[in-house]
Design a protein around this motif. Structure first.
Motif, PDB file in Angstrom:
ATOM      1  N   LYS A  60      68.665  17.715  30.030  1.00  0.00           N
ATOM      2  CA  LYS A  60      68.880  16.307  29.697  1.00  0.00           C
ATOM      3  C   LYS A  60      68.537  15.513  30.948  1.00  0.00           C
ATOM      4  CE  LYS A  60      73.013  14.465  28.042  1.00  0.00           C
ATOM      5  NZ  LYS A  60      74.340  14.860  27.556  1.00  0.00           N
ATOM      6  N   GLY A  61      67.317  14.940  31.001  1.00  0.00           N
ATOM      7  CA  GLY A  61      66.913  14.139  32.161  1.00  0.00           C
ATOM      8  C   GLY A  61      66.979  14.930  33.449  1.00  0.00           C
ATOM      9  N   LYS A  62      67.890  14.532  34.318  1.00  0.00           N
ATOM     10  CA  LYS A  62      67.970  15.178  35.638  1.00  0.00           C
ATOM     11  C   LYS A  62      68.915  16.380  35.655  1.00  0.00           C
ATOM     12  CE  LYS A  62      66.791  11.131  38.300  1.00  0.00           C
ATOM     13  NZ  LYS A  62      67.189  10.177  39.322  1.00  0.00           N
ATOM     14  N   LEU A  63      69.281  16.887  34.478  1.00  0.00           N
ATOM     15  CA  LEU A  63      70.239  17.995  34.417  1.00  0.00           C
ATOM     16  C   LEU A  63      69.702  19.151  33.576  1.00  0.00           C
ATOM     17  CD1 LEU A  63      73.539  16.033  33.682  1.00  0.00           C
ATOM     18  CD2 LEU A  63      73.115  17.415  35.719  1.00  0.00           C
ATOM     19  N   HIS A  64      69.909  20.373  34.081  1.00  0.00           N
ATOM     20  CA  HIS A  64      69.741  21.581  33.249  1.00  0.00           C
ATOM     21  C   HIS A  64      71.126  22.190  33.071  1.00  0.00           C
ATOM     22  CE1 HIS A  64      65.450  21.593  33.636  1.00  0.00           C
ATOM     23  NE2 HIS A  64      65.422  21.996  34.898  1.00  0.00           N
ATOM     24  N   PHE A  65      71.404  22.616  31.855  1.00  0.00           N
ATOM     25  CA  PHE A  65      72.622  23.392  31.621  1.00  0.00           C
ATOM     26  C   PHE A  65      72.177  24.817  31.302  1.00  0.00           C
ATOM     27  CE2 PHE A  65      73.575  19.028  30.476  1.00  0.00           C
ATOM     28  CZ  PHE A  65      74.724  18.787  31.216  1.00  0.00           C
ATOM     29  N   VAL A  66      72.364  25.705  32.265  1.00  0.00           N
ATOM     30  CA  VAL A  66      71.912  27.087  32.106  1.00  0.00           C
ATOM     31  C   VAL A  66      73.112  27.942  31.708  1.00  0.00           C
ATOM     32  CG1 VAL A  66      71.001  29.116  33.313  1.00  0.00           C
ATOM     33  CG2 VAL A  66      70.092  26.842  33.840  1.00  0.00           C
ATOM     34  N   ASN A  78      68.831  16.457  41.960  1.00  0.00           N
ATOM     35  CA  ASN A  78      68.893  16.079  43.379  1.00  0.00           C
ATOM     36  C   ASN A  78      69.588  17.116  44.258  1.00  0.00           C
ATOM     37  OD1 ASN A  78      67.773  13.823  42.341  1.00  0.00           O
ATOM     38  ND2 ASN A  78      69.480  12.441  42.780  1.00  0.00           N
ATOM     39  N   ASP A  79      70.228  18.123  43.630  1.00  0.00           N
ATOM     40  CA  ASP A  79      70.963  19.140  44.406  1.00  0.00           C
ATOM     41  C   ASP A  79      70.114  20.338  44.801  1.00  0.00           C
ATOM     42  OD1 ASP A  79      73.279  17.741  44.277  1.00  0.00           O
ATOM     43  OD2 ASP A  79      74.230  18.984  42.732  1.00  0.00           O
ATOM     44  N   VAL A  80      68.953  20.509  44.166  1.00  0.00           N
ATOM     45  CA  VAL A  80      68.174  21.745  44.389  1.00  0.00           C
ATOM     46  C   VAL A  80      66.730  21.399  44.770  1.00  0.00           C
ATOM     47  CG1 VAL A  80      69.552  23.164  42.804  1.00  0.00           C
ATOM     48  CG2 VAL A  80      67.558  21.925  41.921  1.00  0.00           C
ATOM     49  N   PRO A  81      66.018  22.370  45.385  1.00  0.00           N
ATOM     50  CA  PRO A  81      64.605  22.124  45.696  1.00  0.00           C
ATOM     51  C   PRO A  81      63.828  21.775  44.417  1.00  0.00           C
ATOM     52  CG  PRO A  81      65.374  24.188  46.676  1.00  0.00           C
ATOM     53  CD  PRO A  81      66.467  23.697  45.799  1.00  0.00           C
ATOM     54  N   PRO A  82      62.852  20.846  44.512  1.00  0.00           N
ATOM     55  CA  PRO A  82      62.140  20.399  43.309  1.00  0.00           C
ATOM     56  C   PRO A  82      61.447  21.536  42.552  1.00  0.00           C
ATOM     57  CG  PRO A  82      61.283  19.312  45.304  1.00  0.00           C
ATOM     58  CD  PRO A  82      62.450  20.122  45.718  1.00  0.00           C
ATOM     59  N   GLU A  83      60.898  22.547  43.277  1.00  0.00           N
ATOM     60  CA  GLU A  83      60.200  23.656  42.572  1.00  0.00           C
ATOM     61  C   GLU A  83      61.182  24.444  41.716  1.00  0.00           C
ATOM     62  OE1 GLU A  83      60.027  22.539  46.088  1.00  0.00           O
ATOM     63  OE2 GLU A  83      60.560  24.643  46.454  1.00  0.00           O
ATOM     64  N   PHE A 105      63.983  23.297  40.338  1.00  0.00           N
ATOM     65  CA  PHE A 105      64.356  22.510  39.162  1.00  0.00           C
ATOM     66  C   PHE A 105      63.265  22.609  38.104  1.00  0.00           C
ATOM     67  CE2 PHE A 105      65.047  18.821  36.483  1.00  0.00           C
ATOM     68  CZ  PHE A 105      66.426  18.882  36.301  1.00  0.00           C
ATOM     69  N   GLU A 106      62.033  22.534  38.548  1.00  0.00           N
ATOM     70  CA  GLU A 106      60.909  22.579  37.612  1.00  0.00           C
ATOM     71  C   GLU A 106      60.785  23.956  36.953  1.00  0.00           C
ATOM     72  OE1 GLU A 106      56.149  21.964  37.666  1.00  0.00           O
ATOM     73  OE2 GLU A 106      57.285  21.162  39.380  1.00  0.00           O
ATOM     74  N   SER A 107      60.891  25.019  37.771  1.00  0.00           N
ATOM     75  CA  SER A 107      60.702  26.356  37.191  1.00  0.00           C
ATOM     76  C   SER A 107      61.846  26.715  36.230  1.00  0.00           C
ATOM     77  CB  SER A 107      60.525  27.428  38.266  1.00  0.00           C
ATOM     78  OG  SER A 107      61.679  27.515  39.060  1.00  0.00           O
ATOM     79  N   LEU A 108      63.048  26.254  36.529  1.00  0.00           N
ATOM     80  CA  LEU A 108      64.166  26.527  35.603  1.00  0.00           C
ATOM     81  C   LEU A 108      63.882  25.925  34.225  1.00  0.00           C
ATOM     82  CD1 LEU A 108      67.385  25.970  37.782  1.00  0.00           C
ATOM     83  CD2 LEU A 108      66.434  28.131  36.975  1.00  0.00           C
ATOM     84  N   GLY A 109      63.296  24.731  34.229  1.00  0.00           N
ATOM     85  CA  GLY A 109      63.001  24.040  32.959  1.00  0.00           C
ATOM     86  C   GLY A 109      62.043  24.820  32.079  1.00  0.00           C
ATOM     87  N   LYS A 110      61.291  25.755  32.669  1.00  0.00           N
ATOM     88  CA  LYS A 110      60.294  26.494  31.880  1.00  0.00           C
ATOM     89  C   LYS A 110      60.763  27.897  31.499  1.00  0.00           C
ATOM     90  CE  LYS A 110      56.478  24.228  34.247  1.00  0.00           C
ATOM     91  NZ  LYS A 110      55.785  24.392  35.533  1.00  0.00           N
ATOM     92  N   LEU A 111      61.957  28.269  31.935  1.00  0.00           N
ATOM     93  CA  LEU A 111      62.402  29.650  31.688  1.00  0.00           C
ATOM     94  C   LEU A 111      62.760  29.876  30.219  1.00  0.00           C
ATOM     95  CD1 LEU A 111      64.779  30.562  34.658  1.00  0.00           C
ATOM     96  CD2 LEU A 111      62.314  30.948  34.434  1.00  0.00           C
ATOM     97  N   GLY A 112      62.306  31.011  29.704  1.00  0.00           N
ATOM     98  CA  GLY A 112      62.698  31.412  28.357  1.00  0.00           C
ATOM     99  C   GLY A 112      63.918  32.324  28.417  1.00  0.00           C
TER     100      GLY A 112
END
Ligand code: 4AD
Ligand code: MG
Length: 432
Positions: free
Chosen positions: A30-36, A52-57, A59-66
């Motif tokens: 949701k926007g700037k948040l991932h709930f894993v 804003n708490d984690v390195p940008p790479e 945050f991005e890679s988490l968003g693509k994880l299956g």
């Protein structure tokens, strides 16, 4: 440096930074948040990742994880009463081990064959996870119970030269120039060991070439078999009752979360207290004769529907004793007070899973035992060692066998015993 820990132990680290290593169970963003939802084998925890708490790479890679991608996360542990499990992690760093796409088992419904074909992966899902942990607690409870009572664990062989429980369910295997069979029960060996050590138990895999496709039958299952020297049928009944109570208590004390995952009605387990109801075969037969749906014929063994009628009358396991000798194994002692009956017991679990324990006092008279071996047309030469136990210091003795998977199925409230085995073996299934 943060401590590496597990989901199960998060409660000891509130307010601290920890690292968890596991797999992605689910993710929503949701926007700037991932709930894993991270699972690590001991449980599942929600990990909140704020951009804003984690390195940008990261945050991005988490968003693509299956689903089932492997990763570790580091963050602060917070008590969160609304979260399942009661804790949450606010992630500050992390590392992806493998990014996965197309994991075949999704949170939607799958049929049983689809899941059984993928049992190696299905084990990661919530229900199998909870079931395996309950199975583990049952095993721990059993070992503790016998250890505390001074029973010695002995291991019976898997290759055997003869039958123990009737010749129709033997698996034959080649054994060099000879034939051998996979063991149906460790009992005969447990009897020998009981004469050496007093009180013993065996706990291991047993095999039955059961051509039945019911929800109670496996071809390979684990059996727990205590055996006591100087024991009668009454001692066997008491042991079975005490043991089942101890198992249920231990599961309730250590596996509540898992029982809740399985939506088990805990009040049914809390009701498992001594004394258990006891019926003789004759009394059970009378109940069935008066039951409109029963097709039972006096003298027969009880079928699954008969066991269901009998067991659902009670809120705890019922112990049925003294069956006709014709429907039971050759080694059971004849009841001196009831001609034609044997000193045996079947313990039937409530809620329909049927017989979880079968046991007896054993025939301890050499001549009677020999004649029974002949009546059953069993190969006498292979039973000479067993007959030795009646030649040298024979005493009243007895024990029982408890099917592990049936017991787990009952306690966990499973529909089918196959779910109680990590990799079930049945007539039509030997994979994965
Ligand atoms: O009643 P059973 O056949 O008894 C014996 O084998 C005795 N020798 C035990 C003894 O007295 N030491 O089997 C014992 C238990 C059953 O009550 C049931 O729980 C389980 O083993 N069992 C099975 N479980 C799953 N699949 C099968 N095909 C099973 N057959 C028996
Ligand atoms: Mg039986």
């Amino acid at each position: 440096m943060s401590t590496v820990t597990t989901v199960e132990r998060l409660g000891r680290h509130v307010g601290q930074s920890v690292t968890l290593k596991g797999w992605l169970y689910n993710i929503s963003s949701k926007g700037k948040l991932h709930f894993v939802q991270l699972r690590d084998g001991t449980g599942i925890v929600q990990c909140v990742v704020f951009k804003n708490d984690v390195p940008p790479e990261l945050f991005e890679s988490l968003g693509k994880l299956g689903q089932e991608s492997s990763l570790e996360v580091t963050g602060d542990v917070k008590a969160e009463p609304r979260a399942p499990g009661g804790y949450e992690l606010s992630v500050k760093a992390g590392k992806v081990y493998q990014s996965v796409e197309g994991y075949p088992i999704t949170p939607k419904e799958h049929g049983p064959d689809f899941l059984l074909d993928r049992r190696h992966l299905w084990l990661r899902s919530k229900r199998p996870w909870a079931t395996m942990r309950i199975r583990d607690a049952v095993i721990t409870a059993v070992r503790r119970f016998y250890d505390e009572r001074g029973f010695v664990c002995i291991d019976a062989p898997v290759f055997t030269p003869n039958a123990c429980e009737g010749t129709s369910t033997l698996f034959e295997v080649g054994y060099f120039e000879q034939k051998a069979y996979l063991t149906q029960s460790g009992q005969l060996y447990a009897e020998a060991a009981a004469m050496a050590l007093g009180k013993v138990y065996t706990f291991g895999p047993t095999f039955r070439a059961e051509k039945s496709k019911t929800r109670r039958h496996l071809t390979e299952f684990w059996m727990l078999e205590p055996e006591m020297a100087y024991a009668t049928l009454d001692d066997v009944l008491e042991l079975a009752e005490d043991m089942l109570c101890a198992i249920v208590q231990h599961v309730l004390a250590t596996r509540k979360t898992e029982l809740q995952v399985l939506e088990r009605d805990l009040s049914k387990l809390e009701a498992i207290q001594k004394p258990f109801p006891r019926l003789t075969y004759d009394e059970a037969a009378k109940i069935l004769a008066e039951h409109p749906e029963s097709t039972f014929k006096y003298g027969d063994d009880f079928g699954a529907p008969d066991e269901t009628i009998l067991s659902t009358r009670y809120d705890r396991p019922v112990m049925v004793t003294r069956y006709p000798e014709a429907v039971k194994a050759f080694y059971m002692k004849r009841d001196p007070a009831n001609p034609g009956k044997v000193l045996c017991v079947d313990v039937l679990a409530p809620e329909g899973i049927g017989e979880i324990i079968g046991g007896s006092q054993r025939e301890d008279d050499l001549e009677v035992l020999l004649s029974r071996i002949r009546e059953h047309q069993l190969p006498e030469e292979f039973f000479q060692w067993y007959l030795d136990l009646r030649r040298y210091g024979s005493v009243p003795h007895g024990g029982f066998g408890m099917g592990l998977e049936r017991t787990v199925a009952w306690i966990a409230g499973l529909e089918h015993v196959r779910e109680a085995s990590p990799f079930p073996r049945m007539m039509y299934r030997i994979t994965p």
